[in-house]
Write a protein that holds these residues in place. Sequence first.
Motif, PDB file in Angstrom:
ATOM      1  N   ALA A   1       5.407  -2.852   9.162  1.00  0.00           N
ATOM      2  CA  ALA A   1       4.603  -1.700   9.575  1.00  0.00           C
ATOM      3  C   ALA A   1       3.490  -2.089  10.545  1.00  0.00           C
ATOM      4  O   ALA A   1       2.832  -1.225  11.127  1.00  0.00           O
ATOM      5  CB  ALA A   1       3.987  -1.019   8.344  1.00  0.00           C
TER       6      ALA A   1
ATOM      7  N   ALA B   1      -1.119   5.785   9.006  1.00  0.00           N
ATOM      8  CA  ALA B   1       0.332   5.614   9.174  1.00  0.00           C
ATOM      9  C   ALA B   1       0.788   4.257   8.644  1.00  0.00           C
ATOM     10  O   ALA B   1       1.816   4.165   7.966  1.00  0.00           O
ATOM     11  CB  ALA B   1       0.712   5.770  10.641  1.00  0.00           C
ATOM     12  N   VAL B   2       0.031   3.209   8.922  1.00  0.00           N
ATOM     13  CA  VAL B   2       0.406   1.877   8.437  1.00  0.00           C
ATOM     14  C   VAL B   2       0.325   1.825   6.914  1.00  0.00           C
ATOM     15  O   VAL B   2       1.239   1.336   6.239  1.00  0.00           O
ATOM     16  CB  VAL B   2      -0.474   0.785   9.082  1.00  0.00           C
ATOM     17  CG1 VAL B   2      -0.247  -0.565   8.420  1.00  0.00           C
ATOM     18  CG2 VAL B   2      -0.195   0.704  10.579  1.00  0.00           C
TER      19      VAL B   2
ATOM     20  N   GLU C   1       3.221   3.272   4.750  1.00  0.00           N
ATOM     21  CA  GLU C   1       4.512   2.592   4.678  1.00  0.00           C
ATOM     22  C   GLU C   1       4.690   1.933   3.310  1.00  0.00           C
ATOM     23  O   GLU C   1       3.776   1.258   2.818  1.00  0.00           O
ATOM     24  CB  GLU C   1       4.613   1.523   5.775  1.00  0.00           C
ATOM     25  CG  GLU C   1       4.692   2.089   7.171  1.00  0.00           C
ATOM     26  CD  GLU C   1       6.003   2.791   7.447  1.00  0.00           C
ATOM     27  OE1 GLU C   1       7.050   2.359   6.919  1.00  0.00           O
ATOM     28  OE2 GLU C   1       5.981   3.778   8.205  1.00  0.00           O
TER      29      GLU C   1
ATOM     30  N   HIS D   1       4.040  -7.471   7.045  1.00  0.00           N
ATOM     31  CA  HIS D   1       4.927  -6.323   6.815  1.00  0.00           C
ATOM     32  C   HIS D   1       5.333  -5.735   8.174  1.00  0.00           C
ATOM     33  O   HIS D   1       4.525  -5.700   9.113  1.00  0.00           O
ATOM     34  CB  HIS D   1       4.163  -5.288   5.981  1.00  0.00           C
ATOM     35  CG  HIS D   1       4.993  -4.174   5.473  1.00  0.00           C
ATOM     36  ND1 HIS D   1       5.419  -3.144   6.276  1.00  0.00           N
ATOM     37  CD2 HIS D   1       5.469  -3.910   4.232  1.00  0.00           C
ATOM     38  CE1 HIS D   1       6.119  -2.283   5.556  1.00  0.00           C
ATOM     39  NE2 HIS D   1       6.164  -2.732   4.308  1.00  0.00           N
TER      40      HIS D   1
ATOM     41  N   ASP E   1       2.325  -7.443   2.772  1.00  0.00           N
ATOM     42  CA  ASP E   1       2.893  -7.027   1.488  1.00  0.00           C
ATOM     43  C   ASP E   1       2.196  -7.802   0.365  1.00  0.00           C
ATOM     44  O   ASP E   1       1.302  -8.606   0.626  1.00  0.00           O
ATOM     45  CB  ASP E   1       4.414  -7.208   1.468  1.00  0.00           C
ATOM     46  CG  ASP E   1       4.882  -8.648   1.561  1.00  0.00           C
ATOM     47  OD1 ASP E   1       4.082  -9.591   1.312  1.00  0.00           O
ATOM     48  OD2 ASP E   1       6.069  -8.854   1.876  1.00  0.00           O
TER      49      ASP E   1
END
Length: 156
Positions: free
Chosen positions: A109, A124-125, A128, A107, A101
């Motif tokens: 994710a 996909a990651v 998030e 994070h 983050d």
Amino acid sequence: MTTTIAYRISALSPAVLDEARAGRAAERHCAGGGEPLRCCLRDAAAGEGLLLFNYEPPLPVSPYLEKGAVFAHAAPCGGPADDLPYPGDWYGRPQVLRAYDSAGRIHPASRQHDGGDPVAALTAVLAEPGVVLVHSRNVAYGCYMFSVLPMGAASR
């Protein structure tokens, strides 16, 4: 519905590589073949001159700062392609995608992928909420492989 996230993969910077090549703490090696090179994001060919050195990927000051050994060419190389969707030699290689983050904290994710579709795993990651940076890391050794930033994000 398919989500498309534009991102850029970053190898080690020329400045980091120059510093490592001039450093006393680096070891010089002759490649056996297959060593992952963080300068050009490919595997080394047998006989190439390599440098093994300690690298700390930049993050904001936090408990998650880590140093680890990485390989690069002993002499300057051309680096990776600018528009690399994923390092070609590393398809099929399981990796940990460690998401961060904006405070430099890991994070939730973060995940491991099996190498089968790393572009989808990265997308996909990055999709998030709150993910501003991803480090790809080796599964067995935990060492840093490369950074991934969403397009438009400031370099780290």
